[in-house]
Design a protein around this motif. Sequence first.
Motif, PDB file in Angstrom:
ATOM      1  N   HIS A 164       2.468  15.801   2.960  1.00  0.00           N
ATOM      2  CA  HIS A 164       1.925  17.118   3.304  1.00  0.00           C
ATOM      3  C   HIS A 164       0.864  17.545   2.287  1.00  0.00           C
ATOM      4  CE1 HIS A 164       2.015  21.149   5.093  1.00  0.00           C
ATOM      5  NE2 HIS A 164       2.047  21.638   3.862  1.00  0.00           N
ATOM      6  N   LYS A 165       1.160  17.323   1.008  1.00  0.00           N
ATOM      7  CA  LYS A 165       0.201  17.699  -0.041  1.00  0.00           C
ATOM      8  C   LYS A 165      -1.079  16.874   0.067  1.00  0.00           C
ATOM      9  CE  LYS A 165       3.768  19.163  -3.287  1.00  0.00           C
ATOM     10  NZ  LYS A 165       4.533  18.821  -4.504  1.00  0.00           N
ATOM     11  N   ILE A 166      -0.943  15.577   0.313  1.00  0.00           N
ATOM     12  CA  ILE A 166      -2.108  14.706   0.436  1.00  0.00           C
ATOM     13  C   ILE A 166      -2.920  15.082   1.672  1.00  0.00           C
ATOM     14  CG2 ILE A 166      -2.834  12.319   0.861  1.00  0.00           C
ATOM     15  CD1 ILE A 166      -0.442  11.424  -0.842  1.00  0.00           C
ATOM     16  N   TYR A 167      -2.223  15.375   2.770  1.00  0.00           N
ATOM     17  CA  TYR A 167      -2.884  15.745   4.026  1.00  0.00           C
ATOM     18  C   TYR A 167      -3.811  16.935   3.817  1.00  0.00           C
ATOM     19  CZ  TYR A 167      -3.412  17.036   8.968  1.00  0.00           C
ATOM     20  OH  TYR A 167      -3.927  17.350  10.202  1.00  0.00           O
ATOM     21  N   TYR A 168      -3.306  17.965   3.121  1.00  0.00           N
ATOM     22  CA  TYR A 168      -4.128  19.165   2.928  1.00  0.00           C
ATOM     23  C   TYR A 168      -5.192  18.970   1.856  1.00  0.00           C
ATOM     24  CZ  TYR A 168      -1.625  21.958   6.280  1.00  0.00           C
ATOM     25  OH  TYR A 168      -1.123  22.443   7.463  1.00  0.00           O
ATOM     26  N   LYS A 169      -4.921  18.098   0.894  1.00  0.00           N
ATOM     27  CA  LYS A 169      -5.921  17.825  -0.143  1.00  0.00           C
ATOM     28  C   LYS A 169      -7.160  17.164   0.465  1.00  0.00           C
ATOM     29  CE  LYS A 169      -4.349  16.844  -4.193  1.00  0.00           C
ATOM     30  NZ  LYS A 169      -4.890  17.932  -5.041  1.00  0.00           N
ATOM     31  N   PHE A 170      -6.917  16.324   1.493  1.00  0.00           N
ATOM     32  CA  PHE A 170      -8.031  15.651   2.157  1.00  0.00           C
ATOM     33  C   PHE A 170      -8.397  16.325   3.489  1.00  0.00           C
ATOM     34  CE2 PHE A 170      -6.583  12.309  -0.704  1.00  0.00           C
ATOM     35  CZ  PHE A 170      -7.790  11.816  -1.187  1.00  0.00           C
ATOM     36  N   GLU A 171      -7.860  17.551   3.712  1.00  0.00           N
ATOM     37  CA  GLU A 171      -8.161  18.339   4.909  1.00  0.00           C
ATOM     38  C   GLU A 171      -7.902  17.545   6.188  1.00  0.00           C
ATOM     39  OE1 GLU A 171     -12.158  19.701   4.350  1.00  0.00           O
ATOM     40  OE2 GLU A 171     -11.562  21.226   2.900  1.00  0.00           O
ATOM     41  N   GLY A 172      -6.786  16.801   6.194  1.00  0.00           N
ATOM     42  CA  GLY A 172      -6.362  16.094   7.399  1.00  0.00           C
ATOM     43  C   GLY A 172      -6.943  14.710   7.574  1.00  0.00           C
ATOM     44  N   GLU A 173      -7.961  14.352   6.777  1.00  0.00           N
ATOM     45  CA  GLU A 173      -8.601  13.036   6.896  1.00  0.00           C
ATOM     46  C   GLU A 173      -8.199  12.172   5.703  1.00  0.00           C
ATOM     47  OE1 GLU A 173     -10.339  11.936   9.447  1.00  0.00           O
ATOM     48  OE2 GLU A 173     -10.187  13.842  10.530  1.00  0.00           O
ATOM     49  N   ILE A 174      -6.996  11.601   5.762  1.00  0.00           N
ATOM     50  CA  ILE A 174      -6.496  10.790   4.654  1.00  0.00           C
ATOM     51  C   ILE A 174      -7.190   9.428   4.672  1.00  0.00           C
ATOM     52  CG2 ILE A 174      -4.450   9.722   3.627  1.00  0.00           C
ATOM     53  CD1 ILE A 174      -2.761  11.906   4.888  1.00  0.00           C
ATOM     54  N   PRO A 175      -7.753   8.986   3.537  1.00  0.00           N
ATOM     55  CA  PRO A 175      -8.399   7.664   3.483  1.00  0.00           C
ATOM     56  C   PRO A 175      -7.451   6.551   3.918  1.00  0.00           C
ATOM     57  CG  PRO A 175      -8.878   8.933   1.499  1.00  0.00           C
ATOM     58  CD  PRO A 175      -7.843   9.708   2.266  1.00  0.00           C
ATOM     59  N   GLY A 176      -8.013   5.510   4.515  1.00  0.00           N
ATOM     60  CA  GLY A 176      -7.211   4.424   5.072  1.00  0.00           C
ATOM     61  C   GLY A 176      -6.284   3.770   4.083  1.00  0.00           C
ATOM     62  N   ASN A 177      -6.764   3.547   2.838  1.00  0.00           N
ATOM     63  CA  ASN A 177      -5.915   2.872   1.853  1.00  0.00           C
ATOM     64  C   ASN A 177      -4.714   3.733   1.476  1.00  0.00           C
ATOM     65  OD1 ASN A 177      -7.793   4.666   0.489  1.00  0.00           O
ATOM     66  ND2 ASN A 177      -7.102   3.777  -1.454  1.00  0.00           N
ATOM     67  N   LEU A 178      -4.904   5.066   1.420  1.00  0.00           N
ATOM     68  CA  LEU A 178      -3.785   5.961   1.110  1.00  0.00           C
ATOM     69  C   LEU A 178      -2.792   6.018   2.271  1.00  0.00           C
ATOM     70  CD1 LEU A 178      -5.350   9.020  -0.766  1.00  0.00           C
ATOM     71  CD2 LEU A 178      -3.830   7.270  -1.689  1.00  0.00           C
ATOM     72  N   SER A 179      -3.313   5.990   3.498  1.00  0.00           N
ATOM     73  CA  SER A 179      -2.430   5.976   4.670  1.00  0.00           C
ATOM     74  C   SER A 179      -1.546   4.740   4.661  1.00  0.00           C
ATOM     75  CB  SER A 179      -3.258   6.004   5.966  1.00  0.00           C
ATOM     76  OG  SER A 179      -3.943   7.223   6.097  1.00  0.00           O
ATOM     77  N   THR A 180      -2.145   3.603   4.285  1.00  0.00           N
ATOM     78  CA  THR A 180      -1.388   2.352   4.206  1.00  0.00           C
ATOM     79  C   THR A 180      -0.296   2.445   3.145  1.00  0.00           C
ATOM     80  OG1 THR A 180      -3.310   1.067   4.914  1.00  0.00           O
ATOM     81  CG2 THR A 180      -1.552  -0.134   3.799  1.00  0.00           C
ATOM     82  N   GLU A 181      -0.652   3.015   1.984  1.00  0.00           N
ATOM     83  CA  GLU A 181       0.329   3.146   0.900  1.00  0.00           C
ATOM     84  C   GLU A 181       1.441   4.114   1.271  1.00  0.00           C
ATOM     85  OE1 GLU A 181      -0.731   3.208  -3.203  1.00  0.00           O
ATOM     86  OE2 GLU A 181      -2.811   2.679  -2.766  1.00  0.00           O
ATOM     87  N   LEU A 182       1.097   5.192   1.976  1.00  0.00           N
ATOM     88  CA  LEU A 182       2.112   6.147   2.431  1.00  0.00           C
ATOM     89  C   LEU A 182       3.072   5.493   3.414  1.00  0.00           C
ATOM     90  CD1 LEU A 182       0.107   9.469   2.889  1.00  0.00           C
ATOM     91  CD2 LEU A 182       2.119   9.156   1.447  1.00  0.00           C
ATOM     92  N   LYS A 183       2.524   4.665   4.310  1.00  0.00           N
ATOM     93  CA  LYS A 183       3.386   3.956   5.265  1.00  0.00           C
ATOM     94  C   LYS A 183       4.306   2.981   4.532  1.00  0.00           C
ATOM     95  CE  LYS A 183       4.879   2.665   9.328  1.00  0.00           C
ATOM     96  NZ  LYS A 183       5.867   1.670   8.882  1.00  0.00           N
ATOM     97  N   GLU A 184       3.790   2.307   3.520  1.00  0.00           N
ATOM     98  CA  GLU A 184       4.620   1.406   2.720  1.00  0.00           C
ATOM     99  C   GLU A 184       5.715   2.186   1.999  1.00  0.00           C
ATOM    100  OE1 GLU A 184       1.889  -0.606   0.160  1.00  0.00           O
ATOM    101  OE2 GLU A 184       1.112  -1.918   1.750  1.00  0.00           O
ATOM    102  N   ALA A 185       5.358   3.380   1.493  1.00  0.00           N
ATOM    103  CA  ALA A 185       6.352   4.227   0.828  1.00  0.00           C
ATOM    104  C   ALA A 185       7.425   4.670   1.814  1.00  0.00           C
ATOM    105  CB  ALA A 185       5.667   5.447   0.201  1.00  0.00           C
TER     106      ALA A 185
END
Length: 222
Positions: A164-185
Amino acid sequence: MNKDFQERIEEWKNFLFIYKFALDEINTKLTILNDEFQFVHQHNPIEHVKSRIKSPESIMSKLQRKGLEVTTENVEKYIKDIAGVRVTCSFTTDIYRIYDMIESQDDIEVLSVKDYVENPKPNGYKSLHLIIEIPVYLSKGPEFVKVEIQIRTIAMDFWASLEHKIYYKFEGEIPGNLSTELKEAADIVHYLDSKMIRIMEEVTEFKEHEKEAELREVGVEK
């Protein structure tokens, strides 16, 4: 902020007061159910309960995004998560225990269920979402109020809070590499929850064998 807008906000705050009463009702129920389960089963399924009411500004904004006129009638008809409760527990099995306890209450009607535990969102989000209706007893009679309940493990809640914090920090457009890391987490969270259940099952089995051994020993002494 002009006077008319301030008056409107005050009007909405008064309208939303009944949702506070609904949260009081559900929080009391959850406390009683948790205490009863602890007494009967020596295990409390609920670790923590957090509740909130959306602000008038947030509700008005949501109606406007839906293209709806900002009225209290539209709020009651289209906004289901004005009052929200987040319940965290230790184990995934507790999620469904808590759901069963809520669903079995005669004065609570479960209107909808979204099971993101069995069917996680593509980004890895997991939680059980309920929309329930609970009566609030006022001097003029009962009012039936909708409340959203989210039930998840502590590990799931930690992941969701970070996402949630990352989502709002990037205004809903989370970079692809972070999305991948979040999914791994999220996959690690799933592994952790599964591991904790297995450990608890082993502890329970060990305690049962220990108790049986003590009973046999008492029987021999007799």
